[in-house]
Design a protein around this motif. Structure first.
Motif, short mmCIF file in Angstrom:
data_model
loop_
_atom_site.label_atom_id
_atom_site.label_comp_id
_atom_site.label_asym_id
_atom_site.label_seq_id
_atom_site.Cartn_x
_atom_site.Cartn_y
_atom_site.Cartn_z
N THR A 1 -11.13 10.42 -14.05
CA THR A 1 -12.03 10.10 -13.15
C THR A 1 -12.53 8.65 -12.96
OG1 THR A 1 -13.05 12.25 -12.77
CG2 THR A 1 -14.16 10.82 -11.75
N GLU A 2 -13.03 8.15 -14.13
CA GLU A 2 -13.54 6.98 -14.37
C GLU A 2 -12.45 5.89 -14.05
OE1 GLU A 2 -16.90 5.63 -15.34
OE2 GLU A 2 -16.97 7.57 -14.13
N THR A 3 -11.11 6.06 -14.30
CA THR A 3 -10.24 5.27 -14.10
C THR A 3 -9.43 5.47 -13.18
OG1 THR A 3 -8.82 6.68 -15.67
CG2 THR A 3 -9.55 4.86 -16.76
N GLY A 4 -9.94 6.34 -12.14
CA GLY A 4 -9.42 6.28 -10.71
C GLY A 4 -8.21 7.23 -10.45
N TRP A 5 -7.76 8.04 -11.47
CA TRP A 5 -6.60 8.84 -11.37
C TRP A 5 -6.88 10.48 -10.87
CZ3 TRP A 5 -2.24 6.67 -11.52
CH2 TRP A 5 -2.13 5.48 -12.56
N VAL A 6 -8.19 10.61 -10.77
CA VAL A 6 -8.85 12.05 -10.22
C VAL A 6 -9.86 11.61 -9.46
CG1 VAL A 6 -9.69 14.03 -10.82
CG2 VAL A 6 -7.91 13.43 -12.13
N GLU A 7 -10.11 12.17 -8.42
CA GLU A 7 -11.17 12.20 -7.39
C GLU A 7 -12.36 12.80 -8.14
OE1 GLU A 7 -11.49 10.88 -4.62
OE2 GLU A 7 -9.75 11.13 -3.32
N PRO A 8 -13.60 12.21 -7.99
CA PRO A 8 -14.51 12.64 -8.53
C PRO A 8 -15.15 14.00 -7.80
CG PRO A 8 -15.36 10.72 -7.53
CD PRO A 8 -13.62 10.69 -7.44
N LYS A 9 -15.63 14.93 -8.64
CA LYS A 9 -16.03 16.11 -7.77
C LYS A 9 -17.53 16.04 -7.35
CE LYS A 9 -13.14 19.65 -9.92
NZ LYS A 9 -13.28 21.01 -10.77
N LEU A 10 -18.13 16.39 -6.28
CA LEU A 10 -19.18 16.34 -5.60
C LEU A 10 -20.10 17.43 -6.23
CD1 LEU A 10 -18.65 15.57 -1.98
CD2 LEU A 10 -19.27 14.02 -3.63
N PRO A 11 -21.48 17.21 -6.97
CA PRO A 11 -22.27 18.29 -7.45
C PRO A 11 -22.34 19.44 -6.40
CG PRO A 11 -23.30 16.37 -7.00
CD PRO A 11 -21.96 15.97 -6.87
N ALA B 1 0.84 -1.27 0.08
CA ALA B 1 0.11 0.21 -0.02
C ALA B 1 0.87 1.20 -0.11
CB ALA B 1 -1.11 -0.04 1.29
N ARG B 2 2.13 1.19 0.58
CA ARG B 2 2.99 2.30 0.54
C ARG B 2 3.72 2.48 -0.80
NH1 ARG B 2 7.96 3.11 4.96
NH2 ARG B 2 8.45 1.02 3.89
N ALA B 3 4.21 1.32 -1.43
CA ALA B 3 4.83 1.59 -2.68
C ALA B 3 3.71 1.83 -3.79
CB ALA B 3 5.39 0.09 -2.93
N ARG B 4 2.44 1.11 -3.56
CA ARG B 4 1.52 1.25 -4.63
C ARG B 4 0.28 2.06 -4.07
NH1 ARG B 4 0.81 -1.65 -9.95
NH2 ARG B 4 -1.28 -1.16 -10.56
N PRO B 5 0.45 3.34 -3.85
CA PRO B 5 -0.79 4.23 -3.27
C PRO B 5 -2.12 4.03 -4.30
CG PRO B 5 0.83 5.60 -3.93
CD PRO B 5 1.32 4.24 -4.18
N PRO B 6 -3.22 4.26 -3.86
CA PRO B 6 -4.28 4.45 -4.80
C PRO B 6 -4.03 5.31 -5.84
CG PRO B 6 -4.95 4.65 -2.37
CD PRO B 6 -3.33 4.65 -2.62
N ARG B 7 -4.55 5.06 -7.11
CA ARG B 7 -4.46 5.81 -8.35
C ARG B 7 -4.50 7.25 -8.15
NH1 ARG B 7 -6.62 2.90 -13.93
NH2 ARG B 7 -4.92 1.70 -14.07
N ARG B 8 -5.50 7.67 -7.34
CA ARG B 8 -5.65 9.16 -7.08
C ARG B 8 -4.76 9.88 -6.24
NH1 ARG B 8 -8.90 5.96 -3.93
NH2 ARG B 8 -8.81 6.29 -1.63
N HIS B 9 -3.78 9.03 -5.69
CA HIS B 9 -2.55 9.80 -5.08
C HIS B 9 -1.26 9.35 -5.62
CE1 HIS B 9 -5.36 9.27 -1.32
NE2 HIS B 9 -5.62 10.56 -1.77
N ARG B 10 -1.44 8.71 -6.78
CA ARG B 10 -0.14 8.41 -7.43
C ARG B 10 0.21 9.38 -8.45
NH1 ARG B 10 -0.59 2.92 -9.97
NH2 ARG B 10 -1.95 2.42 -8.07
N GLY B 11 1.47 9.14 -8.71
CA GLY B 11 1.88 10.31 -9.86
C GLY B 11 1.51 9.71 -11.33
N LEU B 12 1.20 10.70 -12.21
CA LEU B 12 0.52 10.52 -13.42
C LEU B 12 1.01 11.41 -14.63
CD1 LEU B 12 -1.77 9.24 -15.21
CD2 LEU B 12 -3.16 11.30 -14.34
N VAL B 13 1.23 10.56 -15.70
CA VAL B 13 1.72 11.46 -17.09
C VAL B 13 0.57 11.49 -17.75
CG1 VAL B 13 3.48 11.47 -18.74
CG2 VAL B 13 4.12 10.72 -16.73
#
Length: 509
Positions: free
Chosen positions: A497-507, A317-329
């Motif tokens: 958002t659908e693939t988990g890289w970004v937190e969904p925004k609440l309306p 969990a430390r090495a592979r955090p959730p996508r929303r907290h992981r680096g992204l290109v």
């Protein structure tokens, strides 16, 4: 190959230097430590021909796999195996520090711009650096630590979960063997984990193993699975292994017996792992697949304790955090005028407004000015430009930032390299093809480049007289012909958002 060394130090001082590719650096370390014995250096052309024809080196020694070094042709042309003053090549690590000297005995063309060189090696320097150096022992040192008798080898190229630990315990008990765990650290990442994270994850399972010796080995994977398996058997034997535990097909090599364990399953009656066939179907629970494990980690869900020891789960969990907290290109590619830069700026603004991620925009024109000044528009220079952008982006993502890139990147190989660098850094990579047709891009022509190219005033214009290789591996395809900028940006955000890289925004309320 000769074990002798005849090159004086003054020759080495004037010798050219070269940094091998990562896989070749791993082979270099294994050659220097004796893990590839009887090899004492990179193979010559005669060795390669002999190995391919009869699985033996040119001197008749049994050996099945090519271990070679390739260098630029221009560098090889400056070497002369017949001249003692011109046959030394200093091999350096990625930071330019000397690692070894190669006494070149042979050089030959491989393909356009690339040559092979072979000969005997001599170590230079202190033997390397990096995390867990205390575990990187030579085969001779490890053999001296092992007790007499059978030694069961396990190549832990992935974290050890309960089913693998149960297989190891069973095999060790059945053989009455000492356990030797070899952790490969020859690549930037294995299974999405950096080498140091893999080592920590394996160590986290140590209290679930029989008494064991753990060492790290600079093994890297080859494209050919059979060659990979044969080399792993060779290296294991060099470290003193007599039996090798495998999850692949039954193989033999280097005097080892390779054991293929039966499939285990979790028995819900008493919480034990047993042979699958020995458990009634209603009480049988199969081990999680790697895809299922990755999915749980990507979504931030804990790995179940029945499958993974808690200490191992924490390390993963430390090495592979959730996508929303992981680096992204996020890599946008397309023709000039396709709208990729405009979309990239809009995406950057939207992510910055959220404030949840550090965002860096690597615009193609800015990168050309700041990173790639002096490069032209030949295929080689274009690839170098994309590689530089990809490297910077991967370093941003390594530290859990978001890098948004928008070069033209016309060639598939360069885009693939950018993806590989991001994944090796433990980050995500999303390829967006902005597939606006050429005729639409020409109508826009904000910079006047297409007009100049059509008038013969500009050469090498992508889409006019230079090809654009359309991606076949794009994660998202956009055509901005009839798509507003806001709509295109929202399409990218929706995908992230659908693939988990970004937190969904609440309306909004």
């Amino acid at each position: 190959m000769s074990n002798g060394w005849v090159l004086p130090d003054e020759v080495l001082r004037d010798a050219p230097a070269y940094t091998p590719r990562p896989g070749e650096l791993a082979d270099l370390e294994l050659l220097l430590t004796g893990a590839y014995a009887p090899l004492t250096g990179f193979m010559t052309r005669a060795d390669l021909v002999s190995v391919s024809r009869r699985a033996r080196l040119a001197d008749g020694t049994p050996w099945q796999v090519a271990v070679t070094l390739q260098v630029p042709t221009a560098l090889a042309q400056g070497l002369d195996p017949r001249d003692p003053a011109r046959r030394a090549l200093v091999l350096t690590d990625g930071e330019g520090a000397p690692v070894a000297a190669l006494e070149v005995a042979d050089a030959w063309p491989v393909r356009d711009g690339v040559a092979g060189v072979g000969g005997t090696l001599r170590r230079l320097g202190d033997g390397g650096h990096g995390p867990f150096q205390r575990l990187r022992r030579t085969p001779e040192e490890v053999r001296a630590l092992l007790p007499p008798g059978r030694v069961l080898g396990v190549i832990a190229d992935r974290p050890l979960h309960r089913p693998q630990l149960a297989q190891i315990a069973h095999a060790t008990r059945t053989l009455g063997a000492h356990l030797l765990v070899l952790v490969p650290v020859g690549e930037d990442g294995t299974g999405g984990l950096p080498p140091e994270s893999l080592v920590r994850a394996v160590f986290a399972a140590r209290d679930r193993m029989p008494p064991a010796t753990l060492v790290t080995v600079p093994l890297s994977r080859r494209r050919d699975e059979i060659s990979d398996a044969l080399l792993r058997a060779r290296v294991s034997a060099a470290y003193g292994v007599t039996h090798l535990l495998s999850t692949g097909e039954m193989l033999s090599g280097a005097g080892l017996r390779v054991l293929v364990p039966r499939e285990l399953a979790y028995d819900s009656r008493d919480g034990q792992w047993r042979w699958r066939e020995d458990i009634p179907p209603r009480n049988r629970r199969l081990a999680l697949t790697q895809a299922e494990i990755d999915d749980l980690l990507d979504r931030g869900f804990p790995l179940p304790e029945w499958h993974t020891p808690p200490a191992v789960a924490r390390e993963l969990a430390r090495a592979r955090p959730p996508r929303r907290h992981r680096g992204l290109v996020v890599f946008l590619t397309g023709l000039s005028g396709s709208g990729k830069s405009t979309i990239a700026r809009g995406l950057s603004d939207a992510l910055r407004e959220g404030g949840e991620r550090t965002v860096t925009l690597l615009d193609g024109d800015v990168a050309r000015r700041e990173l790639s000044a002096g490069l032209g528009f030949s295929k080689t220079d274009r690839d170098s430009n994309v590689r530089r952008i990809g490297w910077v982006a991967s370093e941003i993502a390594r530290h859990r930032g978001v890098a948004i890139c928008c070069p033209i990147a016309p060639y598939a190989a360069a885009r693939a390299t950018a993806r590989e660098m991001a994944l090796a850094a433990g980050a995500g990579f999303v390829l967006v093809h902005v597939a606006t047709p050429l005729e639409v891009c020409e109508r826009r022509d904000r910079k006047g480049l297409y007009a100049r190219a059509r008038a013969g005033l500009l050469t090498g214009m992508t889409g006019v007289d230079d090809p654009y290789e359309e991606p076949t591996d794009a994660d998202l395809v956009l055509d901005t012909s009839d798509l507003a900028v806001d709509e295109a940006v929202q399409a990218v955000l929706h995908h992230l958002t659908e693939t988990g890289w970004v937190e969904p925004k609440l309306p909004p309320l």
